[in-house]
Design a protein around this motif. Structure first.
Motif: not given
Length: 641
Positions: A90-100, A123-130, A208-215
């Protein structure tokens, strides 16, 4: 199930329509700072273990981990490697936080979520990022270091995967939170805001994806660049019988018996290991020199489900396994679309698999050896009790060796990027919090700060599942099972739900692989945020009891997240289940199904005639509908062909 990796996904969860749960890990001082002044790691559980699980490890060598004196970030993560094809955090983005819910993927370098203006996102698990609802969001303006949109205003990204799914969109920057137990406040990070996705990315349950690769866009690189964590992270995937695991962002003190391999940071953006030989049953495979060193070499990819070998290595591996399991019967695989290599006769006890299947040793260039148990190269046959199939396949004509999550089940894998090495330590990944002597959080919330007021109000409530302990008689074939009951919460209100209970019973029967006449609704109770349903699975018509093998299969489908319901039934969760021996059932319960059977059959005939029978199949087809990619982008993520 598709044969490619990260977004593979028969989307299943705990009798869940839209969510899931569980957790885990292990060693004295494992989470202590590796050296004076090092930053504390963040510990992110991939999956919470059932609190009353009776399958705890009995390994006498088990070490106990002490929590770091400095705070760690602990988050409940979800899903299942083979059933969903991935694990998510789980990752939260924004203020207030939106969960993904994001797939943890070492084969990807970008973290991305669907954006509010994306008309071609599934259609995914959580609402789209606003973006407009976040006071801290701003787009990444076009510059010399990025690809720009047509108007040269904003940076864009494009990713295409080998199974022909793709993601594209714009780059934005915002505060990213890892949970309310994080040792540091939300951090500014660049991420992808999707405006198009196709293929498995379109149809998967995860956001979506959490990218853990090099870059530069990798979440790891960004946190390291800000000095938030040391240049290292670890993953620990649960085993075949009990899911679970953890992700640690930051360096750890490795166990003394952790096995390391050199990892070349220059060769490619993918995490490779120096694999030299494979041994099956203690005997080395006769292979060409450097067979595992071609193209990208031997790559670890947490977003890939299975293992893939070059043709020569796969044929030798398959032949060696066949010689070692001659006492077992070779059978057809569960999916006619694939020519799986499967065997029956090994029994259902995972702890005894090593008596039927050989150990496989991976020998590294430094002479170190990692021993794979059968659960590291097998997966359960979904249609035959006590049968298993090879989870290692030929990688087409590609000479790359691709090692997915199945290879490292119940193995702590440390990606020590600072010292160009990867470590492996065999352990029970589903016992992290017990070994840390920490209570596992029932809810993972974003950290509270001055910039994130009242943010918990923006998070959907989550039920913590409870489990009846495994009844002692269930393992005794002499004691018959009378019925299996379970409670299910759904966000649908009772007036919407009641007309659809027969339809819901049909889906439950399909997911549990039982006859529709065995599924009975015992009651519906209105709740503040939805409805609570109590169900019973009874013996087949004319039978007095449920066989122990059938009961175990139903239980395993519950506990292994193998039950999926359409999203049209709202957000659903299994809250508890219970197995009752035959003697506890009343006369009325034993004969009730005979009374109801005619009514159910009549209703089903009526529903079939009206076309409702095909509703779920059509809905799945609609969810998978997408427009094809119009171009091949120059940069592609590594996935097995």
């Amino acid at each position: 199930m598709a044969r490619v990796s990260f977004p593979i996904h028969v989307v299943a969860i705990f009798l869940l329509c839209t969510s899931a749960l569980q957790s885990a890990f292990s060693t004295t001082g494992l989470l202590s700072p590796p050296h004076h002044g090092a930053r504390p790691p963040m510990v992110l559980p991939l999956f919470l273990s059932p609190p009353n699980s009776s399958r705890a490890s009995t390994d006498s060598r088990r070490r106990h981990l002490q929590g770091s004196e400095k705070p760690n970030a602990r988050m409940s993560l979800h899903d299942d490697l083979l059933l969903n094809g991935y694990y998510t955090t789980r990752l939260w983005i924004g203020t207030p936080p939106q969960k993904f819910a994001l797939i943890v993927d070492t084969g990807s370098t970008v973290t991305y979520v669907p954006c509010s203006n994306c008309d071609q996102c599934g259609k995914h698990q959580d609402p789209k990022f606003q973006p407009k609802e976040s006071s801290t969001y701003h787009p990444v303006k076009c510059n010399i270091d990025c690809n720009c949109d047509e108007n040269r205003v904003q940076c864009v990204y494009e990713r295409q995967y080998a199974e022909m799914s793709s993601s594209s969109g714009v780059l934005g920057e915002d505060l990213v939170s890892f949970g309310n137990l994080s040792g540091f406040p939300p951090q500014q990070a660049v991420f992808g805001c999707e405006n198009m996705e196709t293929g498995d990315l379109y149809s998967q349950h995860a956001d979506g994806i959490m990218g853990l690769g090099r870059g530069d866009l990798s979440i790891v690189d960004q946190l390291v660049g800000k000095g938030v964590i040391s240049d290292s992270f670890s993953l620990c995937y649960g085993g075949m019988e009990i899911g679970g695991g953890a992700m640690v962002l930051g360096a750890i003190s490795p166990p003394s018996d952790m096995v390391f391999s050199y990892s070349d940071p220059v060769r490619s953006p993918y995490y490779n290991i120096d694999l030299k030989e494979l041994h099956v049953g203690g005997k080395p495979l006769s292979l060409s020199q450097n067979i595992f060193d071609k193209k990208y070499g031997s790559v670890l990819d947490s977003g890939t489900t299975y293992g893939y070998l070059p043709e020569e290595a796969f044929l030798a591996f398959k032949e060696a396994i066949m010689k070692e399991v001659q006492s077992l019967k070779k059978i057809r695989g569960p999916d006619p679309s694939y020519n799986d290599i499967c065997f029956s006769g090994a029994g259902s006890d995972i702890s005894q698999l090593s008596s039927s299947f050989p150990a496989v040793d991976m020998i590294f260039g430094n002479g170190h050896k990692l021993t794979l148990s059968p659960e590291n190269y097998l997966f359960r046959h979904s249609k035959v009790q006590g049968a298993y199939c090879l989870g290692i396949f030929q990688n087409g004509k590609d000479p790359t060796t691709l090692l997915g999550g199945i290879i490292v089940r119940n193995t702590l894998v440390t990606y020590d990027r600072e010292h160009s090495k990867i470590g492996f330590w065999k352990t029970n990944c589903s016992e992290l919090w017990d070994r840390l002597h920490l209570s596992s959080p029932s809810h993972a919330l974003p950290p509270v700060s001055n910039t994130t007021t009242n943010q918990t109000n923006h998070l959907a409530p989550t039920l913590a599942p409870t489990f009846a302990p495994m009844p002692p008689h269930i393992d005794n074939p002499e004691t018959p099972v009378g019925q299996i009951t379970f409670d299910m919460f759904t966000s649908m209100n009772i007036s919407e739900l009641k007309p659809r209970t027969v339809e819901l019973a049909e889906f439950i029967a399909h997911e549990l692989d039982v006859n529709i006449t065995q599924v009975h609704l015992l009651g519906v109770t209105a709740k503040v945020n939805g409805s609570l349903l109590k169900w019973a699975i009874l013996p087949v018509s004319g039978g007095e009891s449920i066989s122990n093998s059938s009961a175990m299969e139903i239980i395993s489908r519950f506990s292994e997240h193998r039950v999926q319901l359409p999203e049209t039934f709202g957000s659903c969760q299994l809250t508890q289940w219970h197995v009752e021996p035959l003697e506890t059932r009343t006369w009325r319960q034993k004969h009730y199904q005979l009374l109801v059977m005619a009514i159910v059959i009549t209703l089903l005939v009526g529903l079939s005639a009206s076309g409702v029978w095909l509703l779920w199949r059509r809905k799945k087809q609609n969810l998978n509908a997408y427009k094809p990619v119009g171009m091949i982008v120059p940069e592609q993520e590594l996935q097995a062909l």
